[in-house]
Design a protein around this motif. Structure first.
Motif, PDB file in Angstrom:
ATOM      1  N   GLY A  16     -12.728   0.411   4.626  1.00 44.07           N
ATOM      2  CA  GLY A  16     -11.910   1.541   5.178  1.00 44.07           C
ATOM      3  C   GLY A  16     -10.688   0.786   6.066  1.00 44.07           C
ATOM      4  O   GLY A  16      -9.870   1.618   6.348  1.00 44.07           O
ATOM      5  N   VAL A  17     -10.614  -0.396   6.120  1.00 49.33           N
ATOM      6  CA  VAL A  17      -9.392  -0.955   7.134  1.00 49.33           C
ATOM      7  C   VAL A  17      -8.701  -1.941   5.965  1.00 49.33           C
ATOM      8  O   VAL A  17      -7.498  -1.826   5.802  1.00 49.33           O
ATOM      9  N   VAL A  18      -9.341  -2.901   5.257  1.00 48.58           N
ATOM     10  CA  VAL A  18      -8.709  -3.964   4.320  1.00 48.58           C
ATOM     11  C   VAL A  18      -9.549  -3.609   3.134  1.00 48.58           C
ATOM     12  O   VAL A  18     -10.770  -3.777   3.013  1.00 48.58           O
ATOM     13  N   ASN A  19      -8.925  -3.760   1.959  1.00 46.45           N
ATOM     14  CA  ASN A  19      -9.321  -4.102   0.701  1.00 46.45           C
ATOM     15  C   ASN A  19      -8.558  -5.150   0.230  1.00 46.45           C
ATOM     16  O   ASN A  19      -7.410  -5.137  -0.048  1.00 46.45           O
ATOM     17  N   ILE A  20      -9.413  -6.119  -0.356  1.00 44.22           N
ATOM     18  CA  ILE A  20      -8.595  -7.547  -0.931  1.00 44.22           C
ATOM     19  C   ILE A  20      -8.533  -7.400  -2.457  1.00 44.22           C
ATOM     20  O   ILE A  20      -9.581  -7.381  -2.968  1.00 44.22           O
ATOM     21  N   ASP A  21      -7.652  -7.417  -3.049  1.00 41.84           N
ATOM     22  CA  ASP A  21      -7.428  -7.811  -4.551  1.00 41.84           C
ATOM     23  C   ASP A  21      -7.119  -9.257  -4.597  1.00 41.84           C
ATOM     24  O   ASP A  21      -6.173  -9.697  -4.120  1.00 41.84           O
ATOM     25  N   PHE A  22      -8.171  -9.762  -5.181  1.00 40.08           N
ATOM     26  CA  PHE A  22      -7.985 -11.362  -5.371  1.00 40.08           C
ATOM     27  C   PHE A  22      -8.167 -12.051  -6.632  1.00 40.08           C
ATOM     28  O   PHE A  22      -8.917 -11.411  -7.505  1.00 40.08           O
TER      29      PHE A  22
ATOM     30  N   VAL B 159      -6.001  -4.338  11.027  1.00 43.74           N
ATOM     31  CA  VAL B 159      -5.909  -5.354   9.564  1.00 43.74           C
ATOM     32  C   VAL B 159      -5.937  -6.897  10.097  1.00 43.74           C
ATOM     33  O   VAL B 159      -6.659  -7.600   9.429  1.00 43.74           O
ATOM     34  N   ARG B 160      -5.122  -6.968  11.321  1.00 46.60           N
ATOM     35  CA  ARG B 160      -5.051  -8.579  11.474  1.00 46.60           C
ATOM     36  C   ARG B 160      -6.330  -8.956  12.236  1.00 46.60           C
ATOM     37  O   ARG B 160      -6.789 -10.168  11.910  1.00 46.60           O
ATOM     38  N   GLN B 161      -7.215  -8.200  12.704  1.00 44.61           N
ATOM     39  CA  GLN B 161      -8.639  -8.342  13.391  1.00 44.61           C
ATOM     40  C   GLN B 161      -9.376  -8.831  12.353  1.00 44.61           C
ATOM     41  O   GLN B 161     -10.222  -9.536  12.212  1.00 44.61           O
ATOM     42  N   ALA B 162      -9.302  -7.823  11.331  1.00 46.59           N
ATOM     43  CA  ALA B 162     -10.283  -8.099  10.101  1.00 46.59           C
ATOM     44  C   ALA B 162      -9.904  -9.465   9.280  1.00 46.59           C
ATOM     45  O   ALA B 162     -10.961 -10.054   9.014  1.00 46.59           O
ATOM     46  N   MET B 163      -8.723  -9.654   9.054  1.00 43.53           N
ATOM     47  CA  MET B 163      -8.363 -10.734   8.636  1.00 43.53           C
ATOM     48  C   MET B 163      -8.782 -12.212   9.168  1.00 43.53           C
ATOM     49  O   MET B 163      -9.089 -13.241   8.753  1.00 43.53           O
ATOM     50  N   THR B 164      -8.208 -12.037  10.540  1.00 46.03           N
ATOM     51  CA  THR B 164      -8.863 -13.169  11.747  1.00 46.03           C
ATOM     52  C   THR B 164     -10.336 -13.487  11.632  1.00 46.03           C
ATOM     53  O   THR B 164     -10.762 -14.484  11.542  1.00 46.03           O
TER      54      THR B 164
ATOM     55  N   SER C 168       0.805  -1.174   0.052  1.00 46.87           N
ATOM     56  CA  SER C 168       0.096  -0.078   0.212  1.00 46.87           C
ATOM     57  C   SER C 168       0.965   1.148  -0.217  1.00 46.87           C
ATOM     58  O   SER C 168       2.293   1.155   0.517  1.00 46.87           O
ATOM     59  N   ALA C 169       0.336   2.297  -0.735  1.00 46.88           N
ATOM     60  CA  ALA C 169       1.272   3.851  -0.561  1.00 46.88           C
ATOM     61  C   ALA C 169       1.770   3.909   0.625  1.00 46.88           C
ATOM     62  O   ALA C 169       2.921   4.370   0.806  1.00 46.88           O
ATOM     63  N   SER C 170       0.886   3.795   1.770  1.00 44.69           N
ATOM     64  CA  SER C 170       1.354   4.434   3.098  1.00 44.69           C
ATOM     65  C   SER C 170       2.675   3.501   3.340  1.00 44.69           C
ATOM     66  O   SER C 170       3.510   4.105   4.206  1.00 44.69           O
ATOM     67  N   ALA C 171       2.556   2.329   3.161  1.00 42.60           N
ATOM     68  CA  ALA C 171       3.808   1.585   3.765  1.00 42.60           C
ATOM     69  C   ALA C 171       5.059   1.637   2.646  1.00 42.60           C
ATOM     70  O   ALA C 171       6.117   1.805   3.235  1.00 42.60           O
TER      71      ALA C 171
ATOM     72  N   GLU D 125      -6.825   5.596   4.196  1.00 47.95           N
ATOM     73  CA  GLU D 125      -6.967   4.715   3.070  1.00 47.95           C
ATOM     74  C   GLU D 125      -6.875   3.286   3.741  1.00 47.95           C
ATOM     75  O   GLU D 125      -6.087   2.801   4.583  1.00 47.95           O
ATOM     76  N   ALA D 126      -7.646   2.225   3.150  1.00 52.78           N
ATOM     77  CA  ALA D 126      -7.620   1.081   3.557  1.00 52.78           C
ATOM     78  C   ALA D 126      -6.322   0.336   2.988  1.00 52.78           C
ATOM     79  O   ALA D 126      -5.771   0.678   2.026  1.00 52.78           O
TER      80      ALA D 126
END
Length: 346
Positions: free
Chosen positions: A65-71, A264-269, A16-19, A31-32
């Motif tokens: 708003g937290v995670v957006n997955i490109d799959f 992000v970890r909470q959303a993925m979990t 992501s751009a922020s990272a 940004e997510a």
């Protein structure tokens, strides 16, 4: 940034751009986080795609708003062989993979395919659930290789049986001798050879013609492969001996996982918990039990069920497969994993 196959394979997929550019915390929160996930399985395998697509939809819909997955499914971004190297290289964020495909690289996953073990493990899916002792043991071993499983699908998919053409076909363990049998995994190969069969490696895409032309007499396969490739048109009987099995897991690179924000970890979990609850259950019940098996039986497929003596003999003869696996993963780990899978330890 648009991610394509070339950028992934050359290791230039962007985070992501922020990272990537160290933007301010305020901008980063605006940004997510975009995560890239892959599977080589196509949506046409509805039974298998249900869980992976459901996970993606769950995370995207519940964590906006937290995670957006490109799959990317169907191997559009990476082939089955390319997924694990790309995950280790950090050029994708997570992958769905069938455990049987990667046991040579990640031996601990062989517990999901051991002859004599997969039957009881399939019948007791709680033994593979997130947080179970077996799940935690598998993760401890995976993390030694820098990987973490978020879920192993909540249980095994229905075991791979022996589907045969011709008459009388394979109706017993003794009738395996001299037959050419299509296999995929190492575990299935050893099991078939132990009973005098010739194990032949053929991809599922070529199996229909191989059976039609007599290149092989039978196939060790999960019912999903049979349905997805219309193999029921070429076989006359299925011998329901649980030769091997697999699950579908969600895998991440441990360092990448630990570097994600808590949100992000909470959303993925949360998504992994949904996957754990629904993936194998939906495939085994909603698709296999309620749709595929009735259709096959109505089409004239003969289902041959082994008696307990055959199951016991199969487990006994296949002991060398289990011993080879124990030697590979280590005596203590291997014995404990088998005991947990068999319900003999807690």
């Amino acid at each position: 940034m648009k991610i394509d196959r070339r950028s992934i394979l050359t290791g230039t997929a962007a985070l992501s751009a922020s990272a990537a550019f160290g933007l301010s915390m305020k901008a980063a929160r605006a940004e997510a986080t975009t995560l890239t996930g892959v599977t080589y399985l196509p949506p046409a395998y509805e039974d298998l795609a249900y869980g992976s697509q459901g996970f993606v939809d769950y995370v995207n819909e519940n964590s906006a708003g937290v995670v957006n997955i490109d799959f990317y499914d169907s191997g559009r971004l990476l082939s089955a062989d390319e997924q694990l190297p790309a995950l280790r290289a950090g050029t994708i964020d997570f992958m769905f993979h069938t455990t049987s495909y990667i046991t040579r690289s990640l031996p601990i996953l062989g517990i999901t395919g051991l002859p004599g073990v997969v039957g009881p493990l399939y019948e007791n899916p709680d033994r593979m659930k997130r947080g179970s002792p077996l799940f935690d043991l598998v993760n401890t071993e995976l993390q030694k290789q820098g990987l973490t499983a978020l879920s192993l699908g909540g249980g095994l998919l229905e075991p791979e049986y022996i589907w045969s053409a011709g008459d009388p076909g394979i109706r017993s363990l003794d009738s395996i001798e001299g037959k050419r049998v299509r296999v995929v995994s190492f575990e299935a190969t050893k099991a078939i050879e132990d009973f005098g069969g010739a194990a032949v490696r053929i991809p599922s895409s070529e199996l229909y013609l191989a059976l039609q032309r007599g290149t092989v007499d039978a196939a060790v396969a999960n019912i999903s492969t049979i349905n997805g490739r219309s193999i029921q048109e070429q076989v006359r009987q299925v011998y329901e001996i649980p030769v091997t099995a697999f699950s579908i897991g969600i895998f991440v690179q441990t360092s990448r996982w630990e570097g994600m924000s808590e949100e992000v970890r909470q959303a993925m979990t949360a998504g992994a918990e949904w996957f754990d609850e629904h993936s194998s259950l939906a495939a085994n019940v909603d698709y296999y039990e309620k749709q595929f098996w009735p259709k096959f039986r109505e089409g004239g497929l003969e289902v041959v069920e082994p008696d307990q003596a055959a199951l016991d003999r199969f487990a006994e003869v296949s002991a060398n497969v289990r011993e080879a696996w124990v030697s590979e993963v280590g005596e203590e780990v291997g014995r404990r994993a088998i005991a947990l899978a068999m319900g003999e330890a807690s």
